[in-house]
Design an enzyme around this catalytic site. Structure first.
Site, PDB file in Angstrom:
ATOM      1  CG  ASP A  13      -1.875  -1.199   1.223  1.00  0.00           C
ATOM      2  OD1 ASP A  13      -2.222  -1.680   0.135  1.00  0.00           O
ATOM      3  OD2 ASP A  13      -2.215  -1.666   2.324  1.00  0.00           O
ATOM      4  CE  LYS A  16       2.293  -2.394  -4.383  1.00  0.00           C
ATOM      5  NZ  LYS A  16       2.040  -1.980  -2.991  1.00  0.00           N
ATOM      6  N   GLY A  17       0.044   1.689  -7.329  1.00  0.00           N
ATOM      7  CA  GLY A  17      -0.931   1.931  -8.403  1.00  0.00           C
ATOM      8  C   GLY A  17      -0.895   3.387  -8.827  1.00  0.00           C
ATOM      9  CB  ALA A  39      -2.731  -6.494  -5.119  1.00  0.00           C
ATOM     10  N   GLY A  40      -4.601  -4.282  -3.739  1.00  0.00           N
ATOM     11  CA  GLY A  40      -5.603  -3.252  -4.026  1.00  0.00           C
ATOM     12  C   GLY A  40      -4.858  -1.980  -4.358  1.00  0.00           C
ATOM     13  CG  HIS A  41      -2.218  -1.855  -6.914  1.00  0.00           C
ATOM     14  ND1 HIS A  41      -1.343  -2.394  -7.821  1.00  0.00           N
ATOM     15  CD2 HIS A  41      -1.905  -2.445  -5.726  1.00  0.00           C
ATOM     16  CE1 HIS A  41      -0.541  -3.258  -7.211  1.00  0.00           C
ATOM     17  NE2 HIS A  41      -0.874  -3.315  -5.949  1.00  0.00           N
ATOM     18  CD  GLN A 223       0.955  -9.105  -2.362  1.00  0.00           C
ATOM     19  OE1 GLN A 223       1.722  -9.871  -2.885  1.00  0.00           O
ATOM     20  NE2 GLN A 223      -0.301  -9.021  -2.700  1.00  0.00           N
ATOM     21  CB  THR A 304      -9.569  -6.252   3.922  1.00  0.00           C
ATOM     22  OG1 THR A 304      -8.494  -5.434   4.377  1.00  0.00           O
ATOM     23  CG2 THR A 304      -9.013  -7.476   3.229  1.00  0.00           C
ATOM     24  NE  ARG A 334      -0.922   7.918   2.910  1.00  0.00           N
ATOM     25  CZ  ARG A 334      -2.252   7.971   2.869  1.00  0.00           C
ATOM     26  NH1 ARG A 334      -2.898   7.558   1.792  1.00  0.00           N
ATOM     27  NH2 ARG A 334      -2.932   8.421   3.890  1.00  0.00           N
ATOM     28  N   GLY A 419       0.050  13.911  -2.867  1.00  0.00           N
ATOM     29  CA  GLY A 419      -1.400  13.781  -2.876  1.00  0.00           C
ATOM     30  C   GLY A 419      -1.784  12.578  -3.708  1.00  0.00           C
TER      31      GLY A 419
HETATM   32  P1  GDP Z   1      -0.816   0.380  -3.510  1.00  0.00           P
HETATM   33  O1  GDP Z   1      -1.414  -0.904  -3.053  1.00  0.00           O
HETATM   34  O2  GDP Z   1       0.657   0.434  -3.292  1.00  0.00           O
HETATM   35  O3  GDP Z   1      -1.186   0.752  -4.922  1.00  0.00           O
HETATM   36  O4  GDP Z   1      -1.435   1.518  -2.554  1.00  0.00           O
HETATM   37  P2  GDP Z   1      -2.979   1.660  -2.099  1.00  0.00           P
HETATM   38  O5  GDP Z   1      -3.748   2.234  -3.229  1.00  0.00           O
HETATM   39  O6  GDP Z   1      -3.491   0.414  -1.488  1.00  0.00           O
HETATM   40  O7  GDP Z   1      -2.828   2.691  -0.911  1.00  0.00           O
HETATM   41  C1  GDP Z   1      -2.277   3.961  -1.129  1.00  0.00           C
HETATM   42  C2  GDP Z   1      -3.295   4.990  -0.640  1.00  0.00           C
HETATM   43  O8  GDP Z   1      -2.668   6.260  -0.571  1.00  0.00           O
HETATM   44  C3  GDP Z   1      -4.461   5.191  -1.596  1.00  0.00           C
HETATM   45  O9  GDP Z   1      -5.594   5.583  -0.867  1.00  0.00           O
HETATM   46  C4  GDP Z   1      -3.987   6.336  -2.480  1.00  0.00           C
HETATM   47  O10 GDP Z   1      -5.071   7.064  -3.060  1.00  0.00           O
HETATM   48  C5  GDP Z   1      -3.269   7.170  -1.476  1.00  0.00           C
HETATM   49  N1  GDP Z   1      -2.146   7.974  -1.969  1.00  0.00           N
HETATM   50  C6  GDP Z   1      -1.191   7.659  -2.882  1.00  0.00           C
HETATM   51  N2  GDP Z   1      -0.250   8.628  -2.942  1.00  0.00           N
HETATM   52  C7  GDP Z   1      -0.625   9.571  -2.040  1.00  0.00           C
HETATM   53  C8  GDP Z   1      -0.039  10.802  -1.600  1.00  0.00           C
HETATM   54  O11 GDP Z   1       1.030  11.203  -2.028  1.00  0.00           O
HETATM   55  N3  GDP Z   1      -0.716  11.477  -0.616  1.00  0.00           N
HETATM   56  C9  GDP Z   1      -1.893  11.033  -0.079  1.00  0.00           C
HETATM   57  N4  GDP Z   1      -2.468  11.751   0.858  1.00  0.00           N
HETATM   58  N5  GDP Z   1      -2.457   9.882  -0.480  1.00  0.00           N
HETATM   59  C10 GDP Z   1      -1.820   9.165  -1.439  1.00  0.00           C
HETATM   60  P1  IMO Z   2      -0.931  -4.142  -2.282  1.00  0.00           P
HETATM   61  O1  IMO Z   2      -0.496  -4.651  -3.640  1.00  0.00           O
HETATM   62  C1  IMO Z   2      -0.978  -4.641   2.007  1.00  0.00           C
HETATM   63  C2  IMO Z   2      -1.007  -8.731   3.557  1.00  0.00           C
HETATM   64  C3  IMO Z   2      -2.252  -9.136   4.309  1.00  0.00           C
HETATM   65  C4  IMO Z   2      -1.644 -10.089   5.315  1.00  0.00           C
HETATM   66  C5  IMO Z   2      -0.568 -10.802   4.500  1.00  0.00           C
HETATM   67  C6  IMO Z   2      -1.002 -12.139   3.924  1.00  0.00           C
HETATM   68  O2  IMO Z   2      -2.225  -3.440  -2.299  1.00  0.00           O
HETATM   69  O3  IMO Z   2       0.171  -3.372  -1.646  1.00  0.00           O
HETATM   70  P2  IMO Z   2      -2.639 -12.780   1.936  1.00  0.00           P
HETATM   71  O4  IMO Z   2      -4.097 -12.521   1.721  1.00  0.00           O
HETATM   72  O5  IMO Z   2      -1.774 -12.213   0.861  1.00  0.00           O
HETATM   73  O6  IMO Z   2      -2.324 -14.217   2.199  1.00  0.00           O
HETATM   74  O7  IMO Z   2      -2.270 -12.012   3.306  1.00  0.00           O
HETATM   75  O8  IMO Z   2      -0.240  -9.916   3.442  1.00  0.00           O
HETATM   76  N1  IMO Z   2      -1.220  -8.207   2.188  1.00  0.00           N
HETATM   77  C7  IMO Z   2      -1.176  -6.909   1.869  1.00  0.00           C
HETATM   78  N2  IMO Z   2      -1.015  -5.821   2.656  1.00  0.00           N
HETATM   79  N3  IMO Z   2      -1.078  -4.500   0.674  1.00  0.00           N
HETATM   80  C8  IMO Z   2      -1.214  -5.581  -0.120  1.00  0.00           C
HETATM   81  O9  IMO Z   2      -1.187  -5.493  -1.456  1.00  0.00           O
HETATM   82  C9  IMO Z   2      -1.302  -6.857   0.475  1.00  0.00           C
HETATM   83  N4  IMO Z   2      -1.463  -8.111  -0.001  1.00  0.00           N
HETATM   84  C10 IMO Z   2      -1.392  -8.932   1.059  1.00  0.00           C
HETATM   85  O10 IMO Z   2      -2.869  -8.031   4.934  1.00  0.00           O
HETATM   86  O11 IMO Z   2      -0.998  -9.375   6.331  1.00  0.00           O
HETATM   87 MG    MG Z   3      -2.901  -1.593  -1.767  1.00  0.00          MG
END
Ligand code: GDP
Ligand code: IMO
Ligand code: MG
Length: 437
Positions: A13, A16-17, A39-41, A223, A304, A334, A419
């Site tokens: 998190d 990356k996305g 994963a959730g991007h 991840q 989740t 961030r 942001g």
């Molecule tokens: P990923 O799994 O690595 O793609 O990251 P996620 O999307 O799960 O989590 C990143 C969170 O931070 C999301 O809610 C994005 O919208 C947010 N985000 C990304 N870059 C920034 C930033 O520079 N500032 C802020 N405030 N939020 C950001």
């Molecule tokens: P992105 O790509 C954050 C974590 C889970 C748990 C562990 C194992 O969005 O960064 P799993 O379901 O993979 O067997 O869970 O890994 N986890 C993540 N945490 N971002 C992710 O993906 C994750 N994918 C798995 O929360 O601790």
């Molecule tokens: Mg994520």
């Protein structure tokens, strides 16, 4: 042109996305190479806000080829739903292709994932419950079903005839769950296979054709290194095979390691983690809560909806991930979340309970769970950064913070994100073009 890998440098998190969406403009192919819909991007751009679980974050550029590589575990219902949602919001999926070698998340995988967590009790990992771990376990055990099988009725029947009775033994005798019905699973997954079939290809060939045309291939990791099966805080890790680390990218997409020349490591300006496992700089106090809630997108899990654990930037863990991934470009995301802190801490070492100071990452999760963070404290900048678009516009103390992190990571920071929206970034160097040994 070489391939460029984007990896998460912490516990996932990191944004990356959001960064792939920003830099994909300069690539021709954007490919996911590992993990699944754990994963959730998140991507926010002029088309809206999107949460991607399987589809690469290059999808918002209609002219890019997007690939779900052989290393990805595919839940067909989830992927098809994601495709439908994107198409329904005007995003073209005409150039999206899914490898015929992806392992399929079958209905027993989420059941086993959740049942396994219950069996572990207090030692639960805190998985996403999506069946990703059990799917990769079956891949390694050589009882997986692949997308190529799913879309071929005869191959699917033959494979399911062998695998389902085996899995029903596991479901009923080990977990005390009801058996799954062959005809039901065959009918419903054949229907999903028919819908998925138009997307299924030999994607390695697509990627190699682009490389032969001298085009840039961007490989999107999932991840983060600290959740990696080998490099991460075992056993509180994810089970992706190939690994989500840079080393897994070649295997998960079908290219040799020599093709990958740059590795972009994404780091939050602090750290977060969802699920269980050690996190030495975790803040369980009000400061942790402020980190969780500050800024435009609070720290709530994309997949989740779980609140993320928060803590100060951990330079020991982050430097380790830069080292084992061969990170050539750092990205700090961030930064804006730290705008209002009067002072900011950086964890530069760990202290053990027998008085040792560790500056490199220990392998043991037990030890990591007991260490105390050693902090260095810097003054905050207490000024908004969300509108900064150049290095010069950043407050001096924010620049000092970034420089300090660069020094601790021993890696240049090429992009600073201030942001969640596509344009909210300071691009110091183009990570697709900058060449570093
Ligand atoms: P990923 O799994 O690595 O793609 O990251 P996620 O999307 O799960 O989590 C990143 C969170 O931070 C999301 O809610 C994005 O919208 C947010 N985000 C990304 N870059 C920034 C930033 O520079 N500032 C802020 N405030 N939020 C950001
Ligand atoms: P992105 O790509 C954050 C974590 C889970 C748990 C562990 C194992 O969005 O960064 P799993 O379901 O993979 O067997 O869970 O890994 N986890 C993540 N945490 N971002 C992710 O993906 C994750 N994918 C798995 O929360 O601790
Ligand atoms: Mg994520």
């Amino acid at each position: 042109m070489p391939a460029v890998v984007v990896i998460g440098g912490q516990w996932g998190d990191e944004g990356k996305g959001r960064i792939v969406d920003l830099v994909a403009q300069g690539a021709t192919v954007v490919a996911r190479y590992s993990a699944g819909n754990n994963a959730g991007h998140t991507v926010i751009n002029d088309m809206g806000e999107f949460k991607l679980n399987v589809v690469p974050a290059g999808i918002f550029y209609a002219d890019k080829i997007c690939v779900v590589g052989n290393g990805v575990a595919v839940d067909p219902a989830i992927l098809l739903n994601e495709i439908d949602t994107l198409a329904g919001r005007g995003v073209s999926v005409a150039n999206l292709f899914v490898s015929d070698r992806c392992h399929v998340i079958m209905p027993w995988h989420p059941l086993i994932d959740i049942a396994d967590e219950k069996l572990r009790g207090a030692a639960a990992i805190g998985t996403t419950g999506r069946g990703v771990g059990p799917c990769f376990t079956d891949k390694v055990a050589r009882i997986g079903i692949r997308t190529g099988d799913l879309i071929d009725p005869e191959a699917f029947r033959a494979r399911l005839s062998f695998v389902l009775p085996y899995k029903n033994e596991v479901l009923t005798k080990l977990y005390g769950l009801p058996a799954l019905d062959f005809d039901e699973v065959y009918a419903s997954y054949s229907a999903l296979g028919r819908r998925l079939a138009p997307f299924v290809r030999d994607t390695a060939q697509i990627v190699h054709d682009a490389l032969d045309r001298d085009e840039t291939v961007l490989l999107e990791g999932a991840q983060g290194c600290l959740l990696d099966l080998d490099a991460g805080t075992y056993e509180f890790v994810t089970s992706s095979v190939p690994s989500s680390s840079a080393g897994g990218a070649g295997i998960g997409i079908g290219i040799g390691p020599t093709v990958i020349q740059q590795v972009v490591g994404i780091y939050k300006a602090y750290v977060t983690r969802v699920g269980n496992g050690p996190m030495p700089s975790e803040l369980l106090d009000e400061t942790g809560q402020i980190l969780r809630l500050e800024g435009p997108r609070p720290e709530i899990g994309t997949t989740t909806g779980r609140p993320r654990r928060t803590g100060w930037f951990d330079a020991v863990a982050s430097r380790y991930s830069a080292m084992v991934n061969g990170v050539t470009s750092g990205v700090l995301t961030r930064l804006d979340v730290l705008d209002n802190f009067p002072s900011i801490k950086i964890c530069t070492a760990y202290e053990t309970d027998d008085g040792r100071t560790l500056t490199s990452m220990p392998a043991s999760s037990v030890l990591l769970g007991k260490v105390k963070p050693v902090y260095e404290e810097v003054e905050g900048w207490r000024a908004p950064t969300a509108r900064c678009r150049s290095w010069e516009e950043l407050p001096q103390k924010a620049r000092d913070y970034i420089r300090r992190i660069e020094a601790l990571l021993q890696t240049p920071i090429d992009i600073v994100s201030v942001g969640p929206e596509r344009g909210q970034a300071i691009v110091i160097h183009d990570v697709l073009k900058v060449k570093r040994p």
